[in-house]
Design an enzyme around this catalytic site. Structure first.
Site, PDB file in Angstrom:
ATOM      1  N   ARG A  17    -147.804 -35.990  10.854  1.00  0.00           N
ATOM      2  CA  ARG A  17    -148.697 -36.445  11.937  1.00  0.00           C
ATOM      3  C   ARG A  17    -147.978 -36.688  13.254  1.00  0.00           C
ATOM      4  O   ARG A  17    -148.468 -37.406  14.118  1.00  0.00           O
ATOM      5  CB  ARG A  17    -149.486 -37.694  11.525  1.00  0.00           C
ATOM      6  CG  ARG A  17    -150.392 -37.474  10.316  1.00  0.00           C
ATOM      7  CD  ARG A  17    -151.330 -38.646  10.104  1.00  0.00           C
ATOM      8  NE  ARG A  17    -152.223 -38.393   8.989  1.00  0.00           N
ATOM      9  CZ  ARG A  17    -151.988 -38.776   7.747  1.00  0.00           C
ATOM     10  NH1 ARG A  17    -150.869 -39.428   7.457  1.00  0.00           N
ATOM     11  NH2 ARG A  17    -152.852 -38.511   6.797  1.00  0.00           N
ATOM     12  N   LYS A  23    -148.700 -29.728  26.274  1.00  0.00           N
ATOM     13  CA  LYS A  23    -149.700 -28.858  25.664  1.00  0.00           C
ATOM     14  C   LYS A  23    -149.020 -27.981  24.624  1.00  0.00           C
ATOM     15  O   LYS A  23    -148.028 -27.310  24.918  1.00  0.00           O
ATOM     16  CB  LYS A  23    -150.359 -27.965  26.711  1.00  0.00           C
ATOM     17  CG  LYS A  23    -151.515 -28.601  27.452  1.00  0.00           C
ATOM     18  CD  LYS A  23    -152.208 -27.537  28.292  1.00  0.00           C
ATOM     19  CE  LYS A  23    -153.388 -28.096  29.032  1.00  0.00           C
ATOM     20  NZ  LYS A  23    -154.057 -27.048  29.835  1.00  0.00           N
ATOM     21  N   GLU A  46    -146.440 -18.461  37.930  1.00  0.00           N
ATOM     22  CA  GLU A  46    -146.773 -19.876  37.739  1.00  0.00           C
ATOM     23  C   GLU A  46    -146.298 -20.720  38.907  1.00  0.00           C
ATOM     24  O   GLU A  46    -146.930 -21.716  39.272  1.00  0.00           O
ATOM     25  CB  GLU A  46    -146.170 -20.385  36.429  1.00  0.00           C
ATOM     26  CG  GLU A  46    -146.883 -19.914  35.175  1.00  0.00           C
ATOM     27  CD  GLU A  46    -148.263 -20.557  35.003  1.00  0.00           C
ATOM     28  OE1 GLU A  46    -148.563 -21.544  35.708  1.00  0.00           O
ATOM     29  OE2 GLU A  46    -149.033 -20.065  34.167  1.00  0.00           O
ATOM     30  N   LYS A  60    -146.223 -30.635  38.867  1.00  0.00           N
ATOM     31  CA  LYS A  60    -146.916 -30.713  37.579  1.00  0.00           C
ATOM     32  C   LYS A  60    -146.717 -32.065  36.919  1.00  0.00           C
ATOM     33  O   LYS A  60    -147.638 -32.606  36.312  1.00  0.00           O
ATOM     34  CB  LYS A  60    -146.435 -29.594  36.640  1.00  0.00           C
ATOM     35  CG  LYS A  60    -147.218 -29.600  35.323  1.00  0.00           C
ATOM     36  CD  LYS A  60    -146.978 -28.395  34.460  1.00  0.00           C
ATOM     37  CE  LYS A  60    -147.892 -28.443  33.237  1.00  0.00           C
ATOM     38  NZ  LYS A  60    -147.698 -27.299  32.337  1.00  0.00           N
ATOM     39  N   GLU A 119    -156.156 -33.743  30.308  1.00  0.00           N
ATOM     40  CA  GLU A 119    -157.009 -32.798  31.022  1.00  0.00           C
ATOM     41  C   GLU A 119    -158.481 -33.203  31.029  1.00  0.00           C
ATOM     42  O   GLU A 119    -159.366 -32.421  30.685  1.00  0.00           O
ATOM     43  CB  GLU A 119    -156.847 -31.387  30.433  1.00  0.00           C
ATOM     44  CG  GLU A 119    -157.246 -30.286  31.401  1.00  0.00           C
ATOM     45  CD  GLU A 119    -156.877 -28.898  30.916  1.00  0.00           C
ATOM     46  OE1 GLU A 119    -157.793 -28.103  30.707  1.00  0.00           O
ATOM     47  OE2 GLU A 119    -155.673 -28.628  30.752  1.00  0.00           O
ATOM     48  N   ARG A 160    -156.016 -32.371  35.846  1.00  0.00           N
ATOM     49  CA  ARG A 160    -155.093 -31.428  35.202  1.00  0.00           C
ATOM     50  C   ARG A 160    -155.723 -30.059  34.986  1.00  0.00           C
ATOM     51  O   ARG A 160    -155.014 -29.046  34.929  1.00  0.00           O
ATOM     52  CB  ARG A 160    -154.588 -32.006  33.878  1.00  0.00           C
ATOM     53  CG  ARG A 160    -153.521 -31.129  33.239  1.00  0.00           C
ATOM     54  CD  ARG A 160    -152.818 -31.781  32.080  1.00  0.00           C
ATOM     55  NE  ARG A 160    -151.830 -30.875  31.510  1.00  0.00           N
ATOM     56  CZ  ARG A 160    -151.005 -31.167  30.520  1.00  0.00           C
ATOM     57  NH1 ARG A 160    -151.036 -32.378  29.969  1.00  0.00           N
ATOM     58  NH2 ARG A 160    -150.146 -30.277  30.067  1.00  0.00           N
ATOM     59  N   ASN A 165    -155.203 -24.743  35.765  1.00  0.00           N
ATOM     60  CA  ASN A 165    -155.662 -23.517  35.116  1.00  0.00           C
ATOM     61  C   ASN A 165    -156.242 -22.507  36.099  1.00  0.00           C
ATOM     62  O   ASN A 165    -156.971 -21.593  35.693  1.00  0.00           O
ATOM     63  CB  ASN A 165    -156.712 -23.853  34.048  1.00  0.00           C
ATOM     64  CG  ASN A 165    -156.129 -24.628  32.883  1.00  0.00           C
ATOM     65  OD1 ASN A 165    -155.164 -24.193  32.264  1.00  0.00           O
ATOM     66  ND2 ASN A 165    -156.699 -25.781  32.592  1.00  0.00           N
ATOM     67  N   HIS A 206    -156.594 -18.925  35.020  1.00  0.00           N
ATOM     68  CA  HIS A 206    -156.352 -18.808  33.584  1.00  0.00           C
ATOM     69  C   HIS A 206    -157.566 -18.323  32.807  1.00  0.00           C
ATOM     70  O   HIS A 206    -157.412 -17.646  31.787  1.00  0.00           O
ATOM     71  CB  HIS A 206    -155.884 -20.155  33.014  1.00  0.00           C
ATOM     72  CG  HIS A 206    -154.431 -20.417  33.249  1.00  0.00           C
ATOM     73  ND1 HIS A 206    -153.872 -20.391  34.500  1.00  0.00           N
ATOM     74  CD2 HIS A 206    -153.413 -20.703  32.389  1.00  0.00           C
ATOM     75  CE1 HIS A 206    -152.565 -20.663  34.413  1.00  0.00           C
ATOM     76  NE2 HIS A 206    -152.271 -20.839  33.147  1.00  0.00           N
ATOM     77  N   HIS A 261    -156.625 -15.349  30.675  1.00  0.00           N
ATOM     78  CA  HIS A 261    -156.644 -15.387  29.208  1.00  0.00           C
ATOM     79  C   HIS A 261    -157.565 -14.302  28.654  1.00  0.00           C
ATOM     80  O   HIS A 261    -157.283 -13.711  27.605  1.00  0.00           O
ATOM     81  CB  HIS A 261    -157.086 -16.755  28.721  1.00  0.00           C
ATOM     82  CG  HIS A 261    -156.024 -17.804  28.838  1.00  0.00           C
ATOM     83  ND1 HIS A 261    -156.270 -19.136  28.591  1.00  0.00           N
ATOM     84  CD2 HIS A 261    -154.718 -17.724  29.162  1.00  0.00           C
ATOM     85  CE1 HIS A 261    -155.154 -19.828  28.771  1.00  0.00           C
ATOM     86  NE2 HIS A 261    -154.205 -18.979  29.116  1.00  0.00           N
ATOM     87  N   HIS A 299    -148.300 -13.177  29.861  1.00  0.00           N
ATOM     88  CA  HIS A 299    -149.090 -14.310  30.347  1.00  0.00           C
ATOM     89  C   HIS A 299    -149.040 -14.432  31.872  1.00  0.00           C
ATOM     90  O   HIS A 299    -150.075 -14.575  32.535  1.00  0.00           O
ATOM     91  CB  HIS A 299    -148.600 -15.605  29.699  1.00  0.00           C
ATOM     92  CG  HIS A 299    -149.294 -16.826  30.235  1.00  0.00           C
ATOM     93  ND1 HIS A 299    -150.644 -17.043  30.077  1.00  0.00           N
ATOM     94  CD2 HIS A 299    -148.827 -17.881  30.963  1.00  0.00           C
ATOM     95  CE1 HIS A 299    -150.980 -18.182  30.660  1.00  0.00           C
ATOM     96  NE2 HIS A 299    -149.894 -18.700  31.208  1.00  0.00           N
TER      97      HIS A 299
END
Length: 367
Positions: free
Chosen positions: A124, A146, A188, A230, A240, A244, A248, A251, A255, A268
């Site tokens: 966990r 992330k 980025e 960031k 997020e 935040r 993206n 993105h 994506h 990417h």
């Protein structure tokens, strides 16, 4: 090559879970610095078969006296999978890793995402350290916690927020980085400026040639500026819920492009490059931004050598269907990150799909 540049430390302020991002040359060999972040006697280095022959031995020297092992992936986005998470967890079990064990992610974004998710799952949640070896992972995926894996239906649909203990960004690893991968990292960097720092965007325009040439002074400044930006966003919105999501920009389009290309047609950063430009064109279509801003973005992306067109064979309707699966979609309606011009991104809900489809059709027709 400038070997006298000072190292930089940027803190990600998250209370008891705050951590440093170290940026500089030779950090992998600074064992005393990062070894102090390991709290137990077990460690597992997750890397890939491209990176490990270059840098694993240097990390291994810092693990002397610990019970440690390595787990190696094949290279590429397609290997960021549940199957490999299961194998990595089996490797932790074989190692006998306890709750104070540490996973070390040595590689790019794929390695970092999968290693972080593995660490989040084992008992966990155990510690992990990011050792990014690509520009893209240094300025983006290694910072912010992330983690995740891909599904056939889409990218990063499964994951967890799990912050690292530290980020060790040794810019010496960029010496071996292929030009295409380097350019992906610059996408980025540009994205961060496009979202919230018009002054930094102008600086990038002025230093594009130096950055393409990998001038170390310009490169360290670009990395540090993007990471500092960031870190501030993450500290204000870790999971997020609001701000935040601005990170993206491009993105949702990107994506979809990556997924449509089965994670092989576009890397990417290349997807982000094309996606940002599509987001700018959509913003312009909706009357949010001026054509001059779109032109500046396109010119900078081209100056860095990044793609600005949708690859052939991609169908607008299929791309839109993939965009509907994006994690930012709310109640069946598209929620996109668009902008009011350079340095002024915002979250826009309820975007009309007809406008998105029109932008996609224009982009594919222009190939």
């Amino acid at each position: 090559m400038n070997t006298t540049l000072p190292r930089q430390t940027i803190d990600v302020p998250l209370g008891a879970r705050s951590y440093p991002v170290w940026i500089g040359r030779g950090l992998l060999d600074d064992h005393a610095r990062w070894r102090a972040m390991l709290r137990g006697k077990h460690a597992m280095v997750i890397s890939n078969r491209t990176v490990a022959p270059l840098y694993l031995e240097r990390v291994a020297q810092g693990l002397d006296g610990l019970h440690w092992s390595s787990f190696l992936l094949d290279d590429g986005e397609a290997h960021k999978s549940f199957a490999n998470v299961g194998l990595a967890l089996d490797a932790l079990a074989t190692l006998g890793a306890t709750r104070d064990a540490c996973v070390i992610a040595l590689g790019g974004g794929v390695v970092g995402d999968l290693a972080g998710y593995t660490a989040a799952c084992w008992m966990r949640g155990i510690d992990f350290i990011q050792m990014p070896t690509t520009l893209l992972s240094m300025v983006d995926s290694s910072v912010g916690g992330k983690t995740g894996v891909n599904l056939p239906a889409g990218k990063n649909l499964v994951g967890a927020f799990h912050q690292p203990r530290a980020v060790v960004a040794d810019i010496g690893t960029l010496d071996s980085l292929p030009a295409r991968e380097y350019r992906c990292g610059m996408a980025e960097v540009i994205k961060g400026a496009a979202i919230g720092d018009a002054g930094f965007f102008a600086w990038l325009e002025q230093h594009a040639d130096a950055l393409v040439a990998r001038d170390e002074t310009a490169l360290v400044q670009a990395i540090a500026t993007k990471v500092r930006y960031k870190a501030g966003v993450v500290s204000r919105d870790e999971t997020e819920q609001g701000e935040r999501a601005l990170l993206n920009l491009g993105h949702t389009f990107g994506h979809a492009l990556e997924t449509a290309g089965h994670y092989t047609a576009l890397l990417h950063g290349e997807g982000v490059s094309v996606g940002m430009l599509l987001a700018a064109r959509l913003s312009e279509r909706l009357g949010m931004s001026a054509h001059a801003d779109t032109q500046r973005l396109e010119k900078l992306l081209k100056a860095i050598g990044l793609p600005i067109t949708v690859p052939s064979g991609f169908e607008p309707e299929h791309l839109l269907a993939l965009m509907r699966l994006d994690k930012k979609t709310i109640a069946g309606t598209l929620r996109l990150i668009l902008w009011r011009g350079i340095g002024h991104a915002e979250i826009v809900s309820g975007v009309n799909e007809a406008d998105v489809l029109a932008v996609l059709r224009e982009a594919t027709a222009a190939r």
